[in-house]
Write an enzyme that holds these catalytic residues in place. Structure first.
Site, short mmCIF file in Angstrom:
data_model
loop_
_atom_site.label_atom_id
_atom_site.label_comp_id
_atom_site.label_asym_id
_atom_site.label_seq_id
_atom_site.Cartn_x
_atom_site.Cartn_y
_atom_site.Cartn_z
N GLY A 1 2.59 -0.67 0.92
CA GLY A 1 2.98 0.63 0.35
C GLY A 1 2.59 1.77 1.26
O GLY A 1 1.65 1.67 2.06
N LYS B 1 -1.71 -12.85 8.67
CA LYS B 1 -2.89 -12.09 8.23
C LYS B 1 -4.14 -12.97 8.23
O LYS B 1 -5.23 -12.53 8.58
CB LYS B 1 -2.63 -11.51 6.84
CG LYS B 1 -1.51 -10.47 6.85
CD LYS B 1 -1.04 -10.16 5.44
CE LYS B 1 0.06 -9.11 5.42
NZ LYS B 1 0.72 -9.01 4.11
N ASP C 1 3.91 -14.66 6.69
CA ASP C 1 3.20 -13.38 6.67
C ASP C 1 1.73 -13.60 6.28
O ASP C 1 0.81 -13.01 6.86
CB ASP C 1 3.90 -12.43 5.69
CG ASP C 1 3.22 -11.08 5.60
OD1 ASP C 1 3.35 -10.28 6.55
OD2 ASP C 1 2.54 -10.82 4.59
N GLY D 1 -3.27 -3.96 3.40
CA GLY D 1 -2.86 -2.57 3.17
C GLY D 1 -4.03 -1.60 3.12
O GLY D 1 -4.75 -1.41 4.10
N GLY E 1 11.87 -3.51 -3.47
CA GLY E 1 11.53 -3.07 -2.11
C GLY E 1 10.23 -3.66 -1.58
O GLY E 1 9.65 -3.14 -0.64
N VAL F 1 -3.88 -6.12 7.59
CA VAL F 1 -4.19 -7.06 6.50
C VAL F 1 -4.65 -6.28 5.27
O VAL F 1 -5.54 -5.44 5.36
CB VAL F 1 -5.34 -8.04 6.88
CG1 VAL F 1 -5.52 -9.10 5.80
CG2 VAL F 1 -5.11 -8.68 8.23
N VAL G 1 5.94 4.12 6.16
CA VAL G 1 4.51 4.32 6.42
C VAL G 1 4.31 5.47 7.41
O VAL G 1 3.42 6.31 7.23
CB VAL G 1 3.86 3.01 6.93
CG1 VAL G 1 2.40 3.24 7.27
CG2 VAL G 1 3.98 1.90 5.89
N GLU H 1 9.59 -8.26 2.91
CA GLU H 1 9.80 -7.85 4.30
C GLU H 1 11.31 -7.81 4.56
O GLU H 1 12.09 -8.41 3.81
CB GLU H 1 9.20 -8.89 5.25
CG GLU H 1 7.70 -9.02 5.18
CD GLU H 1 6.96 -7.93 5.94
OE1 GLU H 1 7.30 -7.65 7.09
OE2 GLU H 1 6.04 -7.34 5.35
N1 HSE Z 1 5.52 -8.14 2.92
C1 HSE Z 1 4.13 -7.85 2.87
C2 HSE Z 1 3.66 -8.27 1.49
C3 HSE Z 1 3.89 -6.39 3.11
O1 HSE Z 1 4.48 -8.62 0.64
O2 HSE Z 1 2.47 -8.27 1.25
C4 HSE Z 1 2.57 -6.03 3.68
O3 HSE Z 1 2.18 -6.75 4.79
#
Ligand code: HSE
Length: 428
Positions: A304, A207, A203, A136, A189, A134, A16, A192
């Site tokens: 991304g 968020k 995760d 992206g 990819g 949160v 990023v 996390e």
């Molecule tokens: N690992 C997170 C996801 C990445 O899969 O959404 C972005 O926070």
């Protein structure tokens, strides 16, 4: 004197980070035109400054020393993209103390240290932007904080972990089991560094803590969020759900029910015809209901390089334009609603029992459910054999009752293995 330049320090030159650098370079003229001043990337700090990135920078701006950003009085805004708790927390707090504005994508950090960070932002009159934390590239934080300001938000249903959505989607579309789908998510990819944060639902809860706190105007830390991941979902559950007219999604759910806040993360069965059921792959979607707007759906790439960079630059520009907060989020003086204990939450349930295929087994199960006031809506048993799956859908029941009933049922000697429950949201 009016500023003609803004100096930026970047911590974290990963995927990023290099996306942000690229956009700052490629769109420099556009930003200068829009802002009437130049954005100068003065320092980039990373542990690794030798590996080649896909963007060229003057080597003199690279450093491994955090102090090169923190102690440079000329740097106005710092961008933190290293993630994790430390040294990110100390870096952000020190930057705020130095009067520097901060942009971060660090959802885990915010979910844990929100109060400390926003108190510092308030105390030192320095802004903090976290649009990228949160969803992206989806401009969600800005929409909740500004676009929906006139609304009382009553519910949020979010697919906010792309990895889990990708896994569940692979299982549903390609008939794969969980482990195979996880492997593919890792290879692509998406997961996390520590995939347990994704698949155990943490995760999503990080968020959800951020979204719920903004939407309901009171801080709700992730320790208050009931969290269950997707590791126990099987291909079979997805097939049964489909037969019953539902899709299974990992949802972050927050709603106000009779003046109490319900907030939870877990796999959820939702009607197949609902828009959220059509959110595939790594995409994110957040369904929000406001009292004035009615339902809204935000959809887009939740992770991304470029989508996340887009959110970071948006924070950067808002801070420069002076339209960001300075700790005001912490001091929202709204009413404090109680958070409902998970045991009190009411839901419909899907239950999968692994039971011996014998007469009387169903009667024993339904007897115990009856004792806990749980009424059965439908039953499916398709398999024949020694141990078979028995699927039940219930009418609305209390979580505490359901957990107690399942504990009793799982002790029956006709039940082999732990029963699985999935909560059902009709999303009316
Ligand atoms: N690992 C997170 C996801 C990445 O899969 O959404 C972005 O926070």
């Amino acid at each position: 004197m009016k500023k003609t330049q803004i100096h930026i320090g970047l911590l974290g030159f990963g995927t990023v980070g290099s996306g942000v650098v690229k956009i700052l370079q490629e769109k420099a003229e556009l930003f200068e035109e829009q802002l009437g001043l130049k954005l100068i990337l003065k320092k980039i700090v990373d542990k690794d400054i030798t590996t080649k990135r896909d963007v060229e920078v003057n080597p003199s701006i690279l450093s491994t020393n955090l102090e090169d950003i923190l102690k440079d009085p000329e740097i106005d805004i710092v961008i933190e993209l290293i993630g994790g708790y430390e040294p990110a927390r100390t870096f952000i707090l020190t930057a705020l103390q130095e009067g520097k504005n901060v942009v971060t994508a660090n959802k885990a950090l915010l979910a844990k240290y929100w109060e400390e960070i926003f108190l510092a932002s308030n105390k030192y009159s320095a802004s903090i932007g976290f649009e990228a934390s949160v969803g992206g590239g989806i401009p969600l934080i800005l929409s909740i904080r500004q676009g929906l300001i006139a609304n009382k938000i009553t519910s949020i249903f979010g697919i906010i972990n792309g990895t889990c959505n990708y896994i569940l989607d692979k299982m549903a579309q390609e008939d794969k089991e969980f482990n195979q789908a996880l492997k593919e998510a890792k290879n692509a990819g998406y997961a996390e560094t520590d995939p347990t944060l994704d698949i155990e639902g943490k995760d999503t809860s990080h968020k959800l803590a951020i979204l719920t706190s903004l939407a309901f105007g009171q801080w709700i830390g992730d320790e208050n969020i009931y969290t269950e991941g997707i590791t126990r979902i099987t291909k079979k559950d997805i097939l049964y759900a489909r037969e019953l007219g539902y899709a299974i999604k990992l949802l972050g759910i927050a709603k106000i029910v009779q003046d109490k806040i319900e907030v939870r993360t877990h796999p959820t069965m939702i009607p197949e015809k609902h828009l959220l059921s059509d959110v595939n792959g790594v995409y994110n979607a957040i369904y929000i209901e406001g009292d004035l707007t009615g339902p809204l759906l935000f959809y887009g790439q939740g992770a991304g390089k470029l989508p996340t960079s887009s959110a970071i630059i948006s924070d950067l520009i808002n801070i420069i334009r002076g339209s960001n907060n300075k700790g005001d989020i912490y001091s929202i003086p709204n009413h404090k609603l109680e958070i409902k204990a998970m045991e009190e939450v009411k839901s419909k349930y899907y239950i999968r029992f692994s039971a011996l295929d014998r007469p009387g087994v169903l009667a024993a199960i339904s007897g115990i459910l009856g004792e806990y006031r749980i009424s059965i809506a439908s039953v499916i048993q398709k398999e024949r054999g020694d141990v078979v799956s028995v699927i039940m859908l219930t009418h609305e029941a209390k979580e505490g009752d359901m957990k107690n009933a399942i504990k009793r049922i799982d002790k029956l000697n006709t039940i082999k293995g732990k029963s699985l429950i999935i909560r059902v949201e009709e999303m009316e």
